[in-house]
Motif scaffolding. Structure first.
Motif, PDB file in Angstrom:
ATOM      1  N   LEU A 159      -8.782   2.013  -0.065  1.00  0.00           N
ATOM      2  CA  LEU A 159      -8.586   1.698  -1.473  1.00  0.00           C
ATOM      3  C   LEU A 159      -9.895   1.253  -2.101  1.00  0.00           C
ATOM      4  O   LEU A 159     -10.240   1.641  -3.225  1.00  0.00           O
TER       5      LEU A 159
ATOM      6  N   GLY B 261      -3.440  -5.409   6.710  1.00  0.00           N
ATOM      7  CA  GLY B 261      -3.698  -5.478   5.271  1.00  0.00           C
ATOM      8  C   GLY B 261      -5.143  -5.168   4.935  1.00  0.00           C
ATOM      9  O   GLY B 261      -5.436  -4.513   3.927  1.00  0.00           O
TER      10      GLY B 261
ATOM     11  N   SER C 178      -6.656  -1.751   3.009  1.00  0.00           N
ATOM     12  CA  SER C 178      -7.402  -1.994   1.776  1.00  0.00           C
ATOM     13  C   SER C 178      -8.751  -1.284   1.767  1.00  0.00           C
ATOM     14  O   SER C 178      -9.324  -1.058   0.695  1.00  0.00           O
TER      15      SER C 178
ATOM     16  N   ARG D 237      -6.971  -8.815  -1.823  1.00  0.00           N
ATOM     17  CA  ARG D 237      -6.048  -8.772  -0.678  1.00  0.00           C
ATOM     18  C   ARG D 237      -6.777  -9.127   0.618  1.00  0.00           C
ATOM     19  O   ARG D 237      -6.262  -9.877   1.457  1.00  0.00           O
ATOM     20  N   SER D 238      -7.986  -8.585   0.798  1.00  0.00           N
ATOM     21  CA  SER D 238      -8.734  -8.858   2.025  1.00  0.00           C
ATOM     22  C   SER D 238      -9.082 -10.333   2.146  1.00  0.00           C
ATOM     23  O   SER D 238      -9.013 -10.913   3.238  1.00  0.00           O
TER      24      SER D 238
ATOM     25  N   GLU E 216      -4.309 -11.497  -6.683  1.00  0.00           N
ATOM     26  CA  GLU E 216      -3.932 -10.099  -6.860  1.00  0.00           C
ATOM     27  C   GLU E 216      -3.167  -9.872  -8.165  1.00  0.00           C
ATOM     28  O   GLU E 216      -3.120  -8.735  -8.659  1.00  0.00           O
TER      29      GLU E 216
ATOM     30  N   HIS F 225       0.827  -1.199   0.000  1.00  0.00           N
ATOM     31  CA  HIS F 225       0.000   0.000   0.000  1.00  0.00           C
ATOM     32  C   HIS F 225       0.870   1.261   0.000  1.00  0.00           C
ATOM     33  O   HIS F 225       0.521   2.272  -0.605  1.00  0.00           O
TER      34      HIS F 225
ATOM     35  N   TYR G  98      -8.177  -5.150  -6.252  1.00  0.00           N
ATOM     36  CA  TYR G  98      -7.057  -5.461  -5.363  1.00  0.00           C
ATOM     37  C   TYR G  98      -7.511  -5.500  -3.907  1.00  0.00           C
ATOM     38  O   TYR G  98      -7.111  -6.395  -3.147  1.00  0.00           O
ATOM     39  N   ALA G  99      -8.331  -4.523  -3.507  1.00  0.00           N
ATOM     40  CA  ALA G  99      -8.790  -4.474  -2.119  1.00  0.00           C
ATOM     41  C   ALA G  99      -9.536  -5.750  -1.742  1.00  0.00           C
ATOM     42  O   ALA G  99      -9.326  -6.307  -0.654  1.00  0.00           O
TER      43      ALA G  99
ATOM     44  N   GLU H 149      -6.028 -12.293   3.086  1.00  0.00           N
ATOM     45  CA  GLU H 149      -5.620 -12.059   4.470  1.00  0.00           C
ATOM     46  C   GLU H 149      -6.185 -13.121   5.415  1.00  0.00           C
ATOM     47  O   GLU H 149      -5.644 -13.349   6.498  1.00  0.00           O
TER      48      GLU H 149
END
Length: 295
Positions: A272, A265, A269, A234-235, A199, A117, A230-231, A238
């Motif tokens: 974002l 993370g 996100s 990534r989430s 991602e 980030h 991406y958010a 995680e």
């Protein structure tokens, strides 16, 4: 390239983690690491793809597009932004105490410590400055960069896997779990590969489809799709990735391999995701193929 043939002794149903030397090539005192090669591959691959995108006039309509020379300069701007932003972001978000105690370790980049980030913010600032200096449409430049960004993300996550870092949460019943060299004795999710897939590869395909259908005729749309994609990716990842040891879960605690609290993370996100939704709504509410002023 020096690759060790040694494998960890693992119980059945656990995939052996190949112990790969983090140094890809060594010539005398000069050592080239996989991590450095991943950055180079991502930047060069993104640069090549970006030049093809700006050369395709059919994707742009009446929107002013960057030139090939602008993309060449963007490569340098983005490289500096990613490195500086990634390092500063890691210091601020993940380990401020360590660097307050030992400020000189800030410059020890070979020891690791980069935040995606932060790198994204650094790259965005660098591209904003370039767009202002050249009189380019800021969002159009962002759109090009967003389209190619998953290439760098993919190679970066593969490098994380090779380095045996940022491993996943314990998963003793997972048939393809791995025991990482520095991750303790428990088999874990290869979460670096999950992130490379979600991602990197999936997001790259999604953005390529959006560009093929809409092109860059709605400035900000591709950037918004990237941010949201991406958010979300990534989430989700995680939930499989072990939280950074110096932070742990910010809220809540882990109950099982697929449950747990909120991680840094996820928190990073969220803005974002919000910004991406706003960009998508903004782009779709405007007429395509119109010339806009720099903003």
């Amino acid at each position: 390239m020096p690759v060790s043939a040694a494998f960890l002794s693992l119980p059945p149903l656990v995939v052996a983690f190949p112990v790969i030397d983090p140094v890809a090539v060594s010539i005398g005192p000069l050592a080239i690491r996989w991590y450095a090669l991943a950055y180079i591959a991502g930047l060069v691959g993104g640069w090549f793809y970006a030049r093809r995108l700006v050369a395709a006039s059919s994707l742009w309509g009446n929107v002013r597009r960057p030139t090939g020379a602008d993309i060449d300069d963007m490569l340098l701007y983005v490289a500096l932004g990613v490195i500086l932003g990634g390092r500063i972001g890691y210091i601020l978000f993940y380990s401020p105490g360590q660097y307050l105690e030992d400020p000189l370790s800030i410059f020890a980049v070979w020891q690791g410590g980069m935040a995606f980030h932060g790198g994204l913010a650094g790259a965005a600032i660098a591209m904003f400055l370039l767009a202002r200096a050249r009189g380019l449409l800021v969002l159009s430049l962002f759109d090009v960069a967003a389209t190619v960004a998953p290439i760098g993300i993919f190679f970066g996550r593969i490098a994380n896997f090779i380095n045996g870092e940022l491993w996943g949460r314990p998963a003793p019943d997972l048939p393809f779990a791995m025991v990482f060299p520095h991750g303790g004795p428990l088999p874990r999710h290869p979460s670096q590969l999950y992130e490379a897939f979600a991602e990197g590869l999936l997001l790259f395909i999604l953005l390529a489809v959006v560009v093929r259908i809409v092109g860059f005729r709605r400035p900000g749309l591709v950037t918004g799709v990237f941010a949201v994609g991406y958010a979300v990716a990534r989430s989700v990842c995680e939930f499989f990735r072990e939280p950074d040891p110096q932070l742990g879960f910010l809220f809540g605690t882990q109950v099982s391999a697929l449950e747990g609290g909120i991680t840094m993370g996820m928190v990073l996100s969220l803005p974002l995701l919000i910004a991406g939704i706003w960009l998508i709504v903004r782009a779709l509410s405007r007429q395509p193929s119109t010339q806009e002023t720099v903003s």
